[in-house]
Design a protein around this motif. Structure first.
Motif, PDB file in Angstrom:
ATOM      1  N   THR A 148       0.839  -1.203   0.000  1.00  0.00           N
ATOM      2  CA  THR A 148       0.000   0.000   0.000  1.00  0.00           C
ATOM      3  C   THR A 148       0.871   1.248   0.000  1.00  0.00           C
ATOM      4  O   THR A 148       0.566   2.225  -0.699  1.00  0.00           O
ATOM      5  CB  THR A 148      -0.923  -0.016   1.228  1.00  0.00           C
ATOM      6  N   ASP A 185      -5.299  -2.056  -5.190  1.00  0.00           N
ATOM      7  CA  ASP A 185      -4.730  -2.541  -3.938  1.00  0.00           C
ATOM      8  C   ASP A 185      -5.626  -3.637  -3.370  1.00  0.00           C
ATOM      9  O   ASP A 185      -6.739  -3.354  -2.939  1.00  0.00           O
ATOM     10  CB  ASP A 185      -4.599  -1.374  -2.957  1.00  0.00           C
ATOM     11  N   GLU A 186      -5.159  -4.835  -3.398  1.00  0.00           N
ATOM     12  CA  GLU A 186      -5.885  -6.012  -2.912  1.00  0.00           C
ATOM     13  C   GLU A 186      -7.352  -5.981  -3.321  1.00  0.00           C
ATOM     14  O   GLU A 186      -8.232  -5.970  -2.463  1.00  0.00           O
ATOM     15  CB  GLU A 186      -5.782  -6.085  -1.383  1.00  0.00           C
TER      16      GLU A 186
END
Ligand SMILES: Nc1ncnc2c1ncn2[C@@H]1O[C@H](COP(=O)(O)OP(=O)(O)O)[C@@H](O)[C@H]1O
Ligand SMILES: [Mg+2]
Lengths: 536, 236
Positions: free
Chosen positions: B42, B156-157
């Motif tokens: 992140t 992000d994920e």
């Protein structure tokens, strides 16, 4: 007891020191000197703890000077500058009796006050409630008198009264307030009522109290003689009552309950997370019922981009933004009706207020600060809008920030200007119609002043928000720099205008200042937004 | 088109998280950025998107022979926890976003067509975002990069929070977009990365390592990646 007191002071000092480090590290340049590891460096913390404690003591003295000076001495001498010193002193004593003895006795008792400190010491650090309360109350009662003594003596001297009366007054006040603390505790013991948390009751006392105070100032007469207060029987009675109250507080048995009552884990004043959620939920909640939209139908379709965004934002925060304005308008309507009624009944009534208003137009600084919307609006902007959108790159770009800032400034100024005009009409219409010495020129000055101030506060709130962004994403704690700048601006404005406080100077000055501030704010926000207006 | 990361370093306090990241991402591929919890995925994305400043290093977007610093508008970033202005309806947010990007958008789709694409139901479009589910919020975020088609897309994920049907749709969508974009998505789930990505990079100990394509096919692939990750320290 001294040991308990020491641990309490240490806990307070340490959390103060942590806060100090936290904010110090955020000062540009200087902050870099301090490394992350500082929180754990014991010697440094020790030193800081001492510094914090010294600052607290200094602040204790200074705060009393500020309170007496700004809230009591200055208004009294301002309205009573043609009175002889004895009468000014009488007026001053009268205000102290009203504000510090009577009103604060109801509203500002600390014995049952929900406080983070209480929670930390008793609930987390497991100090015995009784020991904690006895120590803090002893400290409070003593320091209260000591902090007040120098200020009381100085102001007594300035009003040409003997120094000993100042010192005695501080002692009497400390003793009286100890009595009040005991009464609060007694009430709690009997009825489980925590009076300071009964907001309605407190305001029922404070409201008429403030009106009485304003009236006393306005009338400018002192009803009391210093001798009534400073004579042996009265002094003895107050001191004895205070002493008895002190004993009652010291020997009270059920502090466990008294502490528990105000430091439950869900106490909104203690629980930060909850506090912020509450603030979001209640204070700045958007109006959801508004947003139940018909499918296929969309509001403000004619607007685009940031104008569109803000149109919806303001529409969904009507309750928050428009309602205070509506209340203000209603107040103005009542004022106007009352004024016209008074005009019909006895027109001479306006002669004295007109005179007072001309020389004391300055009060508008405080009136407008109270009336204008801004702070809550900024808070809502942050939590409901910017906190999420600032994470997107496009929203941080200069063009976006500036058009957003301009639109918001225009909207908030618009709301506040409506309030300003309403007040102007409500005050000036009856005055102009009355036989009082109040001509169009005076009315024009009045309008200039309220409009200038409305604009000033609109810019100020928004500018402070963009420059200091005082709201954290997790905790709703104000950035101290924000508060410092805020009070500095108020003080500079206040002092500057006190020096030349006739309306001919004040009204144009307020307007010009507001315009200059607006331009300055636009320039500074454009220049610095990339650093200041982002999530921290 | 290439995205060049040049020696990116980032410390939080005294703790170095990114220790000199050098890598070049190419257009036309989906990159999986694999790393343990707390590895700094992140943080790296935040640096690329301009949300936080890197301590040193640079990011450049290279087109042909011209190389320019990566601008905030060149990046579409889908956060792992969706953040959206909750006082708006989905429809209003998309309209707002279309407005402010109107000079950049090539195709003239209507707002409802965009919602069709993401399979957001008509009755949901006019509800407040506040009431959206996690998956719907994520779809809305993805809609943003579908609208303005920035050259670099960071996720992000993302797929972790979708149900299987939506996840498949998103996968197909990403595959269909990849030829014009540099797509990087981070995950700590190895299977997901292996399934969707053309290239795998591992963020470990603050550095990026490439996993050779040959290894992706090999049967011992999983074991080898896990060995690589074990040397590093995640959050622990
Ligand atoms: N704003 C911040 N302040 C301090 N430390 C941070 C901050 N953001 C991330 N970190 C630290 O950096 C490391 C990497 O975090 P992150 O980038 O979120 O990892 P990942 O996304 O790979 O799980 C973590 O150890 C985290 O604690
Ligand atoms: Mg992460």
């Amino acid at each position: 007891m001294l040991r308990t007191l020491r641990s309490i002071m240490e806990i307070r000092g340490a959390s103060g020191a942590n806060r100090l480090i936290y904010y110090f590290r955020r000062i540009p340049l200087l902050g870099r000197m301090m490394k992350e590891g500082m929180y754990a460096r014991a010697e440094l913390k020790q030193a800081l703890t001492v510094i914090v404690q010294i600052l607290r003591v200094l602040w204790g003295f200074l705060g009393k000077f500020m309170y007496l000076g700004i809230v009591i001495y200055w208004p009294v001498t301002a309205v009573g500058n043609d009175l002889p010193p004895q009468e000014q002193y009488g007026l001053y004593l009268q205000m102290i009796l009203l504000l510090s003895f009577a009103l604060a006795g109801v509203s500002s008792a600390v014995i049952l006050e929900p406080k983070l400190d209480k929670y930390i010491c008793v609930k987390l650090m497991r100090l015995p409630a009784r020991a904690y309360m006895r120590s803090t109350m002893t400290l409070r009662c003593l320091s209260f008198g000591i902090y007040f003594a120098p200020a009381m003596m100085v102001f007594a001297h300035m009003l040409q009264a003997p120094l000993w009366q100042g010192a005695l007054l501080a002692l009497l006040l400390a003793s009286w307030r100890t009595l009040c603390e005991a009464l609060h505790l007694w009430l709690f013991d009997r009825t489980e009522i925590v009076l300071v948390k009964q907001t309605a009751v407190v305001w029922i006392v404070l409201g008429p109290g403030f009106i009485l105070g304003a009236f006393m100032l306005y009338a400018g007469v002192s009803f009391i003689e210093p001798e009534w207060l400073f004579n042996l029987p009265v002094v003895l009675a107050i001191l004895l009552a205070g002493g008895a109250a002190g004993l009652y507080i010291a020997r009270y048995g059920n502090y466990r309950k008294a502490v528990d009552a105000v430091s439950k884990i869900d106490e909104p004043l203690l629980n930060m997370g909850r506090m912020m959620k509450d603030a979001q939920a209640k204070d700045i909640r958007s109006d959801e019922e508004q947003a139940v939209l018909r499918p296929g139908h969309a509001a403000y379709e004619d607007k685009t981009g940031y104008a569109y965004l803000n149109a919806i934002f303001f529409a969904r925060h009507k309750r928050l933004l428009i309602q205070p304005l509506q209340r203000c308008l209603a107040g103005c309507a009542v004022l106007l009706c009352g004024g016209l009624l008074a005009l019909a009944l006895s027109p001479e009534l306006f002669i004295a207020p007109a005179q007072y208003l001309r020389s004391g137009m300055l009060v508008l600084i405080f009136v407008m600060a109270f009336i204008t919307t801004g702070e809550k609006a900024c808070k809502a902007m942050f939590y409901n809008c910017d906190m999420s959108l600032l994470r997107y790159g496009f929203y941080r770009k200069q063009g976006a920030v500036m058009s957003n800032f301009r639109i918001r400034l225009a909207r908030i100024s618009g709301l506040n200007l409506i309030a300003a005009v309403a007040i102007g009409l409500a005050v000036n219409l009856p005055l102009l119609l009355s036989p009082a010495d109040w001509i169009i020129w005076d009315a024009a000055l009045f309008f200039m002043a309220v409009i200038g101030l409305a604009l000033f506060y609109s810019v100020h709130h928004l500018f402070m928000y963009y420059m200091f962004q005082p709201y954290g994403t997790e905790m709703n704690i104000k950035n101290p720099f924000f508060m410092v700048v805020n009070s500095l601006v108020m003080a500079v404005g206040g002092v500057g205008l006190v020096l030349r406080s006739n309306a001919e100077f004040f009204a144009p000055a307020a307007l010009v200042l507001a315009l200059v501030y607006a331009v300055l704010a636009l320039i500074l926000v454009r220049r610095f937004h990339a650093k200041t207006f982002r999530l921290k | 088109m290439q995205l060049q990361l040049d020696n990116i370093r980032k410390k939080f306090g005294d703790k170095p998280v990114l220790k000199g990241i050098d890598y070049t991402f190419e257009k036309g591929k989906i990159y999986g950025l694999l790393g343990r919890n707390g590895a700094g995925k992140t943080s790296l994305f935040n640096c690329l998107s301009g949300e936080i400043r890197m301590d040193s290093g640079g990011v450049f977007l290279r087109q042909g022979d011209v190389s320019q610093p990566l601008g905030e508008e060149d990046v579409g970033y889908v956060f792992s926890l969706p953040v959206l202005p909750e006082f708006l309806t989905g429809y209003e947010f998309v309209k707002f976003y279309l407005d402010i990007n109107k000079d950049k958008i090539a195709g003239a789709r209507t707002i409802d067509e965009y919602f069709e694409m993401m399979r957001i139901e008509p009755e949901d479009r006019h509800r407040l975002i506040k009431g959206y589910s996690h998956g719907m919020k994520n779809k809305l975020q993805m809609l943003l990069f579908i609208i303005d088609r920035p050259p670099v897309i960071l996720l992000d994920e993302p797929l972790t929070s979708f149900d299987v049907v939506v996840a498949l749709e998103i996968k197909n969508l990403l595959r269909s977009m990849k030829k014009d974009h540099i797509i990087i998505f981070s995950t700590h789930i190895l299977q997901l990365a292996a399934d969707l990505c053309d290239e795998l990079v591992i963020l470990n100990n603050g550095l990026l390592q490439e996993i050779p394509s040959a290894m992706l096919q090999s049967p011992e692939f999983e074991q080898q990646v896990i060995e690589m990750l074990k040397d590093g320290h995640g959050d622990a």
